[in-house]
Design a protein around this motif. Sequence first.
Motif, PDB file in Angstrom:
ATOM      1  N   ALA A 301      63.689  44.278  72.975  1.00  0.00           N
ATOM      2  CA  ALA A 301      63.340  45.480  73.652  1.00  0.00           C
ATOM      3  C   ALA A 301      61.812  45.654  73.292  1.00  0.00           C
ATOM      4  O   ALA A 301      60.983  46.521  74.082  1.00  0.00           O
ATOM      5  CB  ALA A 301      63.978  46.841  73.346  1.00  0.00           C
ATOM      6  N   PHE A 302      61.256  45.216  72.102  1.00  0.00           N
ATOM      7  CA  PHE A 302      60.115  45.264  71.697  1.00  0.00           C
ATOM      8  C   PHE A 302      59.839  44.005  71.001  1.00  0.00           C
ATOM      9  O   PHE A 302      60.428  43.439  70.385  1.00  0.00           O
ATOM     10  CB  PHE A 302      59.715  46.536  70.643  1.00  0.00           C
ATOM     11  CG  PHE A 302      60.894  46.644  69.682  1.00  0.00           C
ATOM     12  CD1 PHE A 302      60.596  46.201  68.274  1.00  0.00           C
ATOM     13  CD2 PHE A 302      62.347  47.103  69.779  1.00  0.00           C
ATOM     14  CE1 PHE A 302      61.540  46.077  67.347  1.00  0.00           C
ATOM     15  CE2 PHE A 302      63.260  47.247  68.643  1.00  0.00           C
ATOM     16  CZ  PHE A 302      62.755  46.537  67.786  1.00  0.00           C
ATOM     17  N   ASP A 303      58.374  44.077  70.539  1.00  0.00           N
ATOM     18  CA  ASP A 303      57.880  42.626  70.007  1.00  0.00           C
ATOM     19  C   ASP A 303      57.546  43.065  68.418  1.00  0.00           C
ATOM     20  O   ASP A 303      58.471  44.063  67.869  1.00  0.00           O
ATOM     21  CB  ASP A 303      56.709  42.112  70.786  1.00  0.00           C
ATOM     22  CG  ASP A 303      55.465  43.015  70.328  1.00  0.00           C
ATOM     23  OD1 ASP A 303      55.461  44.214  69.688  1.00  0.00           O
ATOM     24  OD2 ASP A 303      54.222  42.688  70.870  1.00  0.00           O
ATOM     25  N   GLY A 304      57.205  42.095  67.681  1.00  0.00           N
ATOM     26  CA  GLY A 304      57.132  42.404  66.501  1.00  0.00           C
ATOM     27  C   GLY A 304      56.067  43.549  65.965  1.00  0.00           C
ATOM     28  O   GLY A 304      56.078  43.928  64.728  1.00  0.00           O
ATOM     29  N   GLU A 305      55.152  43.864  66.755  1.00  0.00           N
ATOM     30  CA  GLU A 305      54.455  44.889  66.755  1.00  0.00           C
ATOM     31  C   GLU A 305      55.196  46.349  66.949  1.00  0.00           C
ATOM     32  O   GLU A 305      54.166  47.343  67.111  1.00  0.00           O
ATOM     33  CB  GLU A 305      53.072  44.819  67.118  1.00  0.00           C
ATOM     34  CG  GLU A 305      52.377  43.411  66.345  1.00  0.00           C
ATOM     35  CD  GLU A 305      50.957  43.203  67.006  1.00  0.00           C
ATOM     36  OE1 GLU A 305      50.237  43.067  66.415  1.00  0.00           O
ATOM     37  OE2 GLU A 305      50.731  43.312  68.312  1.00  0.00           O
ATOM     38  N   GLY A 306      56.250  46.274  67.672  1.00  0.00           N
ATOM     39  CA  GLY A 306      56.812  47.436  68.230  1.00  0.00           C
ATOM     40  C   GLY A 306      56.350  47.707  69.708  1.00  0.00           C
ATOM     41  O   GLY A 306      56.690  48.732  70.278  1.00  0.00           O
ATOM     42  N   THR A 307      55.474  46.865  70.413  1.00  0.00           N
ATOM     43  CA  THR A 307      55.110  46.939  71.776  1.00  0.00           C
ATOM     44  C   THR A 307      56.295  46.641  72.688  1.00  0.00           C
ATOM     45  O   THR A 307      56.871  45.697  72.572  1.00  0.00           O
ATOM     46  CB  THR A 307      54.075  46.106  72.190  1.00  0.00           C
ATOM     47  OG1 THR A 307      52.736  46.018  71.115  1.00  0.00           O
ATOM     48  CG2 THR A 307      53.417  46.141  73.552  1.00  0.00           C
ATOM     49  N   PRO A 308      56.621  47.513  73.600  1.00  0.00           N
ATOM     50  CA  PRO A 308      57.679  47.322  74.668  1.00  0.00           C
ATOM     51  C   PRO A 308      57.490  46.230  75.208  1.00  0.00           C
ATOM     52  O   PRO A 308      56.536  45.561  75.839  1.00  0.00           O
ATOM     53  CB  PRO A 308      57.835  48.443  75.492  1.00  0.00           C
ATOM     54  CG  PRO A 308      56.894  49.867  74.708  1.00  0.00           C
ATOM     55  CD  PRO A 308      56.100  48.857  74.071  1.00  0.00           C
ATOM     56  N   THR A 309      58.623  45.402  75.517  1.00  0.00           N
ATOM     57  CA  THR A 309      58.678  44.155  76.194  1.00  0.00           C
ATOM     58  C   THR A 309      58.627  44.548  77.721  1.00  0.00           C
ATOM     59  O   THR A 309      59.233  45.810  78.085  1.00  0.00           O
ATOM     60  CB  THR A 309      60.132  43.302  76.027  1.00  0.00           C
ATOM     61  OG1 THR A 309      60.172  43.176  74.621  1.00  0.00           O
ATOM     62  CG2 THR A 309      60.109  42.193  76.966  1.00  0.00           C
ATOM     63  N   ARG A 310      57.855  43.959  78.464  1.00  0.00           N
ATOM     64  CA  ARG A 310      57.788  44.066  79.816  1.00  0.00           C
ATOM     65  C   ARG A 310      57.658  42.906  80.858  1.00  0.00           C
ATOM     66  O   ARG A 310      57.568  41.876  80.076  1.00  0.00           O
ATOM     67  CB  ARG A 310      56.739  45.188  80.040  1.00  0.00           C
ATOM     68  CG  ARG A 310      55.324  44.572  80.017  1.00  0.00           C
ATOM     69  CD  ARG A 310      54.275  45.742  80.092  1.00  0.00           C
ATOM     70  NE  ARG A 310      52.933  45.368  79.709  1.00  0.00           N
ATOM     71  CZ  ARG A 310      52.081  44.877  80.409  1.00  0.00           C
ATOM     72  NH1 ARG A 310      52.474  44.570  81.802  1.00  0.00           N
ATOM     73  NH2 ARG A 310      50.706  44.425  79.997  1.00  0.00           N
TER      74      ARG A 310
END
Length: 455
Positions: A301-310
């Motif tokens: 649901a999110f990447d290693g930096e906490g950015t949402p997957t889209r």
Amino acid sequence: MADHSLDTSRIDASRLRGRLEDLAHGLAIPQWDLGAACSTDTSVQVDRGEAKQLKGAQRSSITVRVWNGDGLVGITSTSDLSDGGLARALASAKEASAFGNPDDKPAFSPLSTAPLAPLEQPLCPPQGILTLLGTLKEAERELLGRHAAITTVPYNGLAERSSERIYLNSAGASRHQKLTTASVYLYARAEETGRKPRSSGAVRLAYGADSLDVAGCIDEAAERTIRHLDYAPIETGYYTCCFSPEAFLDLIGAFSSLFNARAVLDGVSLSTRESLGQPLAVPFFQLHDNGLHPGNVGASAFDGEGTPTRRLALVENGLLANFLHSEATARAFGVAPTGHAGLGAKVSVGPDWFEVSGTGGQADLDRHSADGIVWIDSLSALHAGVKASQGSFSLPFDGWLVKGGEARSIEAATVAGDIRSLLNGIIGFEGAAKITPDGLSPYVWVEGLSITGDS
């Protein structure tokens, strides 16, 4: 003495966050973040009805980053979640920040607190190692019984995993995801007197071992292996080729630096800043990166930096539309992070799950009734045969030469070319897009590829 190493049954993200805030305050650390991942894995392999390998493992990793007053970053790794372990990790990262790279100053992703898209990911209970072993033994037995020439299944495995991921930072980000996955692969070997051994296989993924399509995996592995028994050499030349979804996605993945902003900034990509908006493929070709696709078992649901997957368009109507970004690369390009970052001393960027599509090109393509085409089923030696920064490839493959609607396995051959020429040599797509472990793609037809036969 209590064991405070990372354990999937104990992670409480809100409590961990509170402890980190207190510890960071005591160490006079104003800015920090933490990424953690852990998993419990169980896997089995068999050999002629007997257990070959039974394995259970717990894996864990915690990465802590600390920023000093000059904006330099220090990083450390640990597996100790006790207060003492976390304090040591924070203190070590603080000390390391004095040696941070002044030319590479990552920051928090501006989207690390943005809402996450919901994912439908059922959590499945583990089946246990003995159940896995029994299932795989039966699968091997059935595959061996499909044809007299199939003598062994040398590569096989059945595994289940329970995993957990966390991202926290001092700006208020709090990400937490739990996931269960399972996989099975069967790779058969067939031998006939006076003929070379032939091999092929199949893989299936699911959220739990009880929902794996083991029967489908057996069928596909048997069918592909048997179809390679009647083989013949191929003459060297240029051919129109039909790539299977798996083979085409493997090739796109090998050249993913085309879309990687980190690779662009480091000067190891075929693309440059000026490539955006420029033609890359035929006008009817579309490519997206979509880690949220329902077919992507194991989606984050999110990447290693906490950015949402889209979902991100990479190629639209043949034009290069976007790059994959981390926070740092996005800042350098003046855009938003795309959710494709890792977490480390130098933040990496990588794709999630490709979608290939397109409307246009030659219609009514049918690899079963074609004449004089090469059907490429799978590619090998991708790491050795691809020069991503140059665009060239030369890869051994398994496949068939189709003449007059009859497909005959190719004894041994390599396909070579340039990825940009290949993308501009696409003449059309065949069939509905198929879900594979690496993405979604139809069969892709490309003209004018060099095939070198082993003769």
